[in-house]
Design a protein around this motif. Structure first.
Motif, PDB file in Angstrom:
ATOM      1  N   ILE A  77      -3.102  -5.258   9.330  1.00 27.50           N
ATOM      2  CA  ILE A  77      -3.221  -6.209  10.432  1.00 27.50           C
ATOM      3  C   ILE A  77      -4.701  -6.498  10.627  1.00 27.50           C
ATOM      4  CG2 ILE A  77      -2.943  -6.509  12.924  1.00 27.50           C
ATOM      5  CD1 ILE A  77      -0.444  -4.773  12.773  1.00 27.50           C
ATOM      6  N   LYS A  78      -5.055  -7.734  10.829  1.00 20.41           N
ATOM      7  CA  LYS A  78      -6.452  -8.114  10.997  1.00 20.41           C
ATOM      8  C   LYS A  78      -7.064  -7.363  12.177  1.00 20.41           C
ATOM      9  CE  LYS A  78      -9.481 -12.122  11.559  1.00 20.41           C
ATOM     10  NZ  LYS A  78      -9.556 -13.596  11.743  1.00 20.41           N
ATOM     11  N   LYS A 109       1.151  -5.002   8.156  1.00 15.99           N
ATOM     12  CA  LYS A 109       1.824  -6.211   8.617  1.00 15.99           C
ATOM     13  C   LYS A 109       3.342  -6.097   8.732  1.00 15.99           C
ATOM     14  CE  LYS A 109      -1.803  -9.200   6.727  1.00 15.99           C
ATOM     15  NZ  LYS A 109      -2.103 -10.254   5.709  1.00 15.99           N
ATOM     16  N   LEU A 138       5.626  -5.012  15.924  1.00 18.72           N
ATOM     17  CA  LEU A 138       4.455  -5.494  15.190  1.00 18.72           C
ATOM     18  C   LEU A 138       3.979  -6.862  15.653  1.00 18.72           C
ATOM     19  CD1 LEU A 138       5.181  -4.184  11.593  1.00 18.72           C
ATOM     20  CD2 LEU A 138       3.473  -3.381  13.203  1.00 18.72           C
ATOM     21  N   THR A 175       0.283  -7.327  17.273  1.00 17.57           N
ATOM     22  CA  THR A 175      -0.659  -8.233  16.627  1.00 17.57           C
ATOM     23  C   THR A 175      -1.224  -9.238  17.621  1.00 17.57           C
ATOM     24  OG1 THR A 175       0.533  -8.018  14.515  1.00 17.57           O
ATOM     25  CG2 THR A 175      -0.946  -9.901  14.754  1.00 17.57           C
TER      26      THR A 175
END
Length: 350
Positions: free
Chosen positions: A117-118, A293, A324, A328
């Motif tokens: 995840i960024k 992700k 998730l 996020t």
């Protein structure tokens, strides 16, 4: 209607593919909205399937062994059951990845194929362990072995990840977050834990209860325990080993205590069964790699069909709870706020 698709490494684990198929079929029969894609040796897996309803079997010509070097195996064994399952998640053909195989290889597959995840610097493994002082109690341990070394910022991110996991999956409104340390006082600990303590305590959205000691974990001192991966894995294995040793010791004591001891055990059969059930980790599912992700979940290599079933149930809960996507969004908003604060601070300094 199919809502969830799970990619399964059918060849991973000590008892694969038999126990994998057993657990998958039990979950398939209970969860009518879940479909499974099994990757493995068709000659071994196909005879074990009672029927193929909502189960697709994909031939995998290779297998990642337990002693394979993780990253090398992921890069070289493209046709292995684990890599093919991870690739299916990467390509959007499945919603989650499950394996009982090589832990390091699965972590590498999660990082290299599924992707982070960024904003998450290092995903961590979260394990669920029993609390013996409360009925059906448990706590989460994060990181339980994904990263041997850690930084304070990563432990702070684990606190956020652990909070959202406990909220979304376990239904705890304000989970108590504790930092594993060698003392409960705020000034105790290593440089890492001292810095992490400051970062976690500064975030008022986290219900931080401060430092916690390993001796208090099984008594339910908090809902989520944060640690670096080396320490967390050592604690995890110590708890697992202690629980197993106690059960064996209890059994040996009963068997060697003569008729009176066996009669006493018979009278206490119900209580002993409850104790065994409480210490049984299989009911809590597998270890989840948080920070990637899609759900990537690892069950113990010696898992039986029941453990596989519980792990699939855990994966379904993660997807149904939209853990998730929610995290996020939250993490992206938090990053934007931090960036805005830094920009404002720079403008003031100028």
């Amino acid at each position: 209607m199919i809502d969830v698709k799970i990619a399964v490494d059918a060849m991973g684990g000590d008892n694969a593919p038999q126990t994998i198929v057993e657990g998958v079929e039990k979950a398939r029969d209970e969860f009518l909205d879940v479909e499974f894609i099994l990757f493995g040796d068709r000659a071994q897996v196909d005879p074990l399937l009672h029927n193929t309803e909502r189960i697709t079997l994909v031939q995998a010509d290779e297998q990642i062994e337990m002693n394979d070097e993780p990253v090398r195996a992921i890069r070289r064994k493209k046709n292995s059951s684990m890599v093919m399952a991870a690739t299916a998640v990467k390509n959007g053909e499945a919603d989650a990845l499950f394996s009982c195989g090589n832990t390091g290889a699965l972590l590498a597959a999660g990082l290299l194929l599924v992707g982070r995840i960024k904003g998450i610097s290092r995903p961590g493994l979260v394990s669920t362990l029993p609390v013996i002082s409360a009925e059906n109690g448990s706590f989460n341990l994060l990181d339980s072995g994904a990263n041997a070394d850690g930084k304070a910022e990563q432990l702070y991110q684990y606190a956020l990840l652990g909070k959202y996991y406990a909220t979304s999956i376990r239904g705890i409104k304000e989970p108590r977050i504790g930092l594993l340390n060698n003392g409960t006082e705020p000034h105790k600990g290593s440089k890492l834990t001292l810095e992490a303590h400051q970062l976690i305590a500064a975030d008022k959205s986290i219900n931080f209860v401060g430092n916690v000691e390993s001796r208090d974990l099984l008594n339910g001192v908090c809902d989520v325990v944060i640690a670096d991966g080396f320490t967390g894995n050592a604690v995890l294995k110590a708890i697992e080993g202690t629980a197993s040793s106690i059960m064996h010791l209890l059994k040996d004591t009963i068997m060697s205590s003569g008729v009176s001891g066996k009669l006493g055990a018979l009278l206490l059969k119900s209580s002993l069964s409850q104790l065994k059930s409480k210490m049984d980790q299989s009911q809590y599912g597998g270890a989840v790699l948080l920070g990637v992700k899609a759900p990537v979940v690892k069950a113990h290599g010696a898992s039986d069909g029941q453990t596989v079933y519980y792990t699939i149930k855990q994966i379904k809960s993660m997807i149904d709870g939209e853990m998730l996507p929610n995290f996020t969004k939250y993490f992206a908003a938090q990053q934007a706020q931090e960036a805005a604060k830094k920009e404002a601070a720079n403008e003031t300094a100028e």
